[in-house]
Scaffold this motif. Sequence first.
Motif, PDB file in Angstrom:
ATOM      1  N   ASN A   2       0.861  -1.330   0.084  1.00  0.00           N
ATOM      2  CA  ASN A   2       0.027   0.005   0.082  1.00  0.00           C
ATOM      3  C   ASN A   2       0.990   1.263   0.163  1.00  0.00           C
ATOM      4  O   ASN A   2       1.751   1.367   0.844  1.00  0.00           O
ATOM      5  CB  ASN A   2      -0.882   0.027   1.168  1.00  0.00           C
ATOM      6  CG  ASN A   2      -1.704  -1.116   1.121  1.00  0.00           C
ATOM      7  OD1 ASN A   2      -2.373  -1.211   0.292  1.00  0.00           O
ATOM      8  ND2 ASN A   2      -1.902  -1.848   2.323  1.00  0.00           N
ATOM      9  N   TYR A   3       0.596   2.139  -1.061  1.00  0.00           N
ATOM     10  CA  TYR A   3       1.499   3.234  -1.103  1.00  0.00           C
ATOM     11  C   TYR A   3       0.739   4.568  -0.783  1.00  0.00           C
ATOM     12  O   TYR A   3      -0.467   4.482  -1.095  1.00  0.00           O
ATOM     13  CB  TYR A   3       1.890   3.356  -2.684  1.00  0.00           C
ATOM     14  CG  TYR A   3       2.949   2.336  -3.034  1.00  0.00           C
ATOM     15  CD1 TYR A   3       4.320   2.453  -2.905  1.00  0.00           C
ATOM     16  CD2 TYR A   3       2.298   1.081  -3.682  1.00  0.00           C
ATOM     17  CE1 TYR A   3       5.194   1.642  -3.276  1.00  0.00           C
ATOM     18  CE2 TYR A   3       3.133   0.117  -3.897  1.00  0.00           C
ATOM     19  CZ  TYR A   3       4.361   0.230  -3.648  1.00  0.00           C
ATOM     20  OH  TYR A   3       5.447  -0.664  -4.207  1.00  0.00           O
ATOM     21  N   LEU A   4       1.415   5.415   0.009  1.00  0.00           N
ATOM     22  CA  LEU A   4       0.757   6.714   0.198  1.00  0.00           C
ATOM     23  C   LEU A   4       1.845   7.779  -0.267  1.00  0.00           C
ATOM     24  O   LEU A   4       2.939   7.551  -0.218  1.00  0.00           O
ATOM     25  CB  LEU A   4       0.321   7.020   1.600  1.00  0.00           C
ATOM     26  CG  LEU A   4      -0.620   6.149   2.131  1.00  0.00           C
ATOM     27  CD1 LEU A   4      -0.952   6.166   3.503  1.00  0.00           C
ATOM     28  CD2 LEU A   4      -2.039   6.647   1.291  1.00  0.00           C
ATOM     29  N   ASP A   5       1.374   8.890  -0.945  1.00  0.00           N
ATOM     30  CA  ASP A   5       2.235  10.079  -1.432  1.00  0.00           C
ATOM     31  C   ASP A   5       2.393  11.177  -0.663  1.00  0.00           C
ATOM     32  O   ASP A   5       1.175  11.875  -0.106  1.00  0.00           O
ATOM     33  CB  ASP A   5       1.628  10.506  -2.598  1.00  0.00           C
ATOM     34  CG  ASP A   5       1.974   9.487  -4.052  1.00  0.00           C
ATOM     35  OD1 ASP A   5       2.775   8.664  -3.929  1.00  0.00           O
ATOM     36  OD2 ASP A   5       0.784   9.600  -4.492  1.00  0.00           O
ATOM     37  N   GLU A  20      13.842  12.587   3.188  1.00  0.00           N
ATOM     38  CA  GLU A  20      13.824  11.497   2.360  1.00  0.00           C
ATOM     39  C   GLU A  20      14.602  10.241   3.075  1.00  0.00           C
ATOM     40  O   GLU A  20      14.029   8.967   3.052  1.00  0.00           O
ATOM     41  CB  GLU A  20      14.363  11.892   0.878  1.00  0.00           C
ATOM     42  CG  GLU A  20      13.580  12.646  -0.045  1.00  0.00           C
ATOM     43  CD  GLU A  20      14.020  12.954  -1.266  1.00  0.00           C
ATOM     44  OE1 GLU A  20      15.377  12.818  -1.401  1.00  0.00           O
ATOM     45  OE2 GLU A  20      13.217  13.118  -2.304  1.00  0.00           O
ATOM     46  N   THR A  21      15.655  10.595   3.662  1.00  0.00           N
ATOM     47  CA  THR A  21      16.527   9.347   4.633  1.00  0.00           C
ATOM     48  C   THR A  21      15.473   9.061   5.503  1.00  0.00           C
ATOM     49  O   THR A  21      15.472   7.878   5.917  1.00  0.00           O
ATOM     50  CB  THR A  21      17.578  10.192   4.919  1.00  0.00           C
ATOM     51  OG1 THR A  21      18.464  10.625   3.881  1.00  0.00           O
ATOM     52  CG2 THR A  21      18.522   9.296   5.706  1.00  0.00           C
ATOM     53  N   SER A  22      14.822  10.070   6.121  1.00  0.00           N
ATOM     54  CA  SER A  22      13.886   9.356   7.517  1.00  0.00           C
ATOM     55  C   SER A  22      12.889   8.517   6.980  1.00  0.00           C
ATOM     56  O   SER A  22      12.404   7.519   7.655  1.00  0.00           O
ATOM     57  CB  SER A  22      13.311  10.603   8.197  1.00  0.00           C
ATOM     58  OG  SER A  22      14.268  11.422   8.793  1.00  0.00           O
ATOM     59  N   VAL A  23      12.228   8.867   5.767  1.00  0.00           N
ATOM     60  CA  VAL A  23      11.146   8.110   5.264  1.00  0.00           C
ATOM     61  C   VAL A  23      11.861   6.744   4.715  1.00  0.00           C
ATOM     62  O   VAL A  23      11.157   5.717   4.753  1.00  0.00           O
ATOM     63  CB  VAL A  23      10.582   8.902   4.106  1.00  0.00           C
ATOM     64  CG1 VAL A  23       9.551   7.915   3.245  1.00  0.00           C
ATOM     65  CG2 VAL A  23       9.727  10.021   4.599  1.00  0.00           C
ATOM     66  N   HIS A  36       4.266   1.819   2.466  1.00  0.00           N
ATOM     67  CA  HIS A  36       5.348   2.610   1.786  1.00  0.00           C
ATOM     68  C   HIS A  36       4.932   3.976   1.592  1.00  0.00           C
ATOM     69  O   HIS A  36       3.947   4.352   0.962  1.00  0.00           O
ATOM     70  CB  HIS A  36       5.710   1.777   0.291  1.00  0.00           C
ATOM     71  CG  HIS A  36       7.003   2.418  -0.134  1.00  0.00           C
ATOM     72  ND1 HIS A  36       8.077   1.796  -0.125  1.00  0.00           N
ATOM     73  CD2 HIS A  36       6.952   3.463  -0.939  1.00  0.00           C
ATOM     74  CE1 HIS A  36       8.847   2.452  -0.631  1.00  0.00           C
ATOM     75  NE2 HIS A  36       8.400   3.407  -1.122  1.00  0.00           N
ATOM     76  N   LEU A  37       5.739   4.813   2.069  1.00  0.00           N
ATOM     77  CA  LEU A  37       5.647   6.417   1.724  1.00  0.00           C
ATOM     78  C   LEU A  37       6.280   6.607   0.642  1.00  0.00           C
ATOM     79  O   LEU A  37       7.564   6.482   0.383  1.00  0.00           O
ATOM     80  CB  LEU A  37       6.032   7.039   3.016  1.00  0.00           C
ATOM     81  CG  LEU A  37       5.117   6.711   4.105  1.00  0.00           C
ATOM     82  CD1 LEU A  37       5.640   7.649   5.490  1.00  0.00           C
ATOM     83  CD2 LEU A  37       3.702   7.087   4.033  1.00  0.00           C
ATOM     84  N   ASN A  38       5.878   7.345  -0.440  1.00  0.00           N
ATOM     85  CA  ASN A  38       6.443   7.927  -1.365  1.00  0.00           C
ATOM     86  C   ASN A  38       6.491   9.242  -1.140  1.00  0.00           C
ATOM     87  O   ASN A  38       5.574  10.157  -0.723  1.00  0.00           O
ATOM     88  CB  ASN A  38       5.641   7.845  -2.728  1.00  0.00           C
ATOM     89  CG  ASN A  38       5.672   6.553  -3.246  1.00  0.00           C
ATOM     90  OD1 ASN A  38       6.403   5.624  -3.380  1.00  0.00           O
ATOM     91  ND2 ASN A  38       4.377   6.055  -4.080  1.00  0.00           N
ATOM     92  N   VAL A  39       7.746  10.095  -1.424  1.00  0.00           N
ATOM     93  CA  VAL A  39       8.224  11.421  -1.124  1.00  0.00           C
ATOM     94  C   VAL A  39       7.995  12.193  -2.523  1.00  0.00           C
ATOM     95  O   VAL A  39       8.564  11.716  -3.538  1.00  0.00           O
ATOM     96  CB  VAL A  39       9.648  11.553  -0.517  1.00  0.00           C
ATOM     97  CG1 VAL A  39       9.725  13.160  -0.361  1.00  0.00           C
ATOM     98  CG2 VAL A  39       9.653  10.991   0.693  1.00  0.00           C
ATOM     99  N   VAL A 123       8.152  11.984  10.977  1.00  0.00           N
ATOM    100  CA  VAL A 123       7.612  10.556   9.912  1.00  0.00           C
ATOM    101  C   VAL A 123       6.961   9.711  11.029  1.00  0.00           C
ATOM    102  O   VAL A 123       6.138   8.854  10.700  1.00  0.00           O
ATOM    103  CB  VAL A 123       9.079   9.764   9.553  1.00  0.00           C
ATOM    104  CG1 VAL A 123       8.574   8.514   8.958  1.00  0.00           C
ATOM    105  CG2 VAL A 123       9.654  10.638   8.523  1.00  0.00           C
ATOM    106  N   ASP A 124       7.498   9.606  12.549  1.00  0.00           N
ATOM    107  CA  ASP A 124       6.562   9.161  13.403  1.00  0.00           C
ATOM    108  C   ASP A 124       5.040   9.413  13.367  1.00  0.00           C
ATOM    109  O   ASP A 124       4.069   8.679  13.539  1.00  0.00           O
ATOM    110  CB  ASP A 124       7.068   9.085  14.854  1.00  0.00           C
ATOM    111  CG  ASP A 124       8.416   8.575  15.031  1.00  0.00           C
ATOM    112  OD1 ASP A 124       8.587   7.464  14.162  1.00  0.00           O
ATOM    113  OD2 ASP A 124       9.111   8.479  15.966  1.00  0.00           O
TER     114      ASP A 124
END
Length: 360
Positions: A2-5, A20-23, A36-39, A123-124
Amino acid sequence: MNYLDILILDDDLAMIDLFETSVETWNADNNENGKHLNVIHAESLLRAHQSRFDAAIVDLRLPDKNNKGSSADNGNEFAASMVNSRGIPVAVVSGHVVELSAELEELEHFQKFSKNYGYGPVVDWLSEQWDLMATLRKSREQIEVASAEVFSKRLWPQWQDNPALSGNSPDRQAKIVTRQFASHISDLLGLDNDQNPDWHPYENYIVPALTSERTHTGDLFNLDDEIWIVLSPQCDMANASVPNVLLAKCTQGNDQWTTHIDRLKATPENEKSRKQIKRFVDQDYSKSKHFLPPLPGKDAPLLVDFSVIQTIPLTELNEILDHRLGSVSTPFLSNLIQRFGAFVSRTGQPNIDIVHFFEI
């Protein structure tokens, strides 16, 4: 998977890299969970407004839509517009959180962070918003599918040659079409068919109530620790054509309900208890009563008692709107009013002595 933007709006490339590194770290930790988070990032406010995403991470001091004049007003305005117009979670991450607007502080699904602590806490926080973001995304996808059918097959054929669309009040006409559009989508998604699931009890209510300036038919009020529901016709209250509002008392809880719900929690396949709960839901009940499911977050159902009513001046009721618990939603309101009408309009007849049917 499952992806979220997630949009990050910041004119500092180093901060974007840190985010982006934290994600990436979060994605690695949640790979087994299927999350999964898309930046994504936009070069300007204009591009950001034109993009689609499920949450936004915003710096306060940003250039305007023309990439000129960096100001905290730009970040404040963009963040507020995303919460108010899209309903998505928004976090402001800034080294100048004191410049945050008071409006943002009061909004739902908003959080502020200082850049001094990095993007780990951000991110948390996004992780905590996952269910909200995923549900909103899926809901919008389903609305878009329904919208395509409604607009192309049912709305546009009626409106395409209507001169009113290009008349002197295009905004007014757009609002009319939008209202019809939303009404048709609601009807389509509410059809009882294989494509739509049965209704959830939460759908019975609107919490908080939609009308903020006056009471509405189906409003539930807490009056002296008792719950009362408004039964007066909406047109009378909207036009203030009657001085008083009619309300019926709601009994909270029911022993039979509690007994059978407890049995079903222990044994979900208990057919006898399922039938008893279905009787409540199907209004297979006394004509003087109307079943309402528990309000969201509550355990006890409500039984509207048409035999216990009172009137309250309309002006007085409109002054205590903060006592409202919510409203019965439109799909369920008509049955409530129809059953009340049937109760008050019933007529009796003289008692017939049944002995005469079998006397010799």
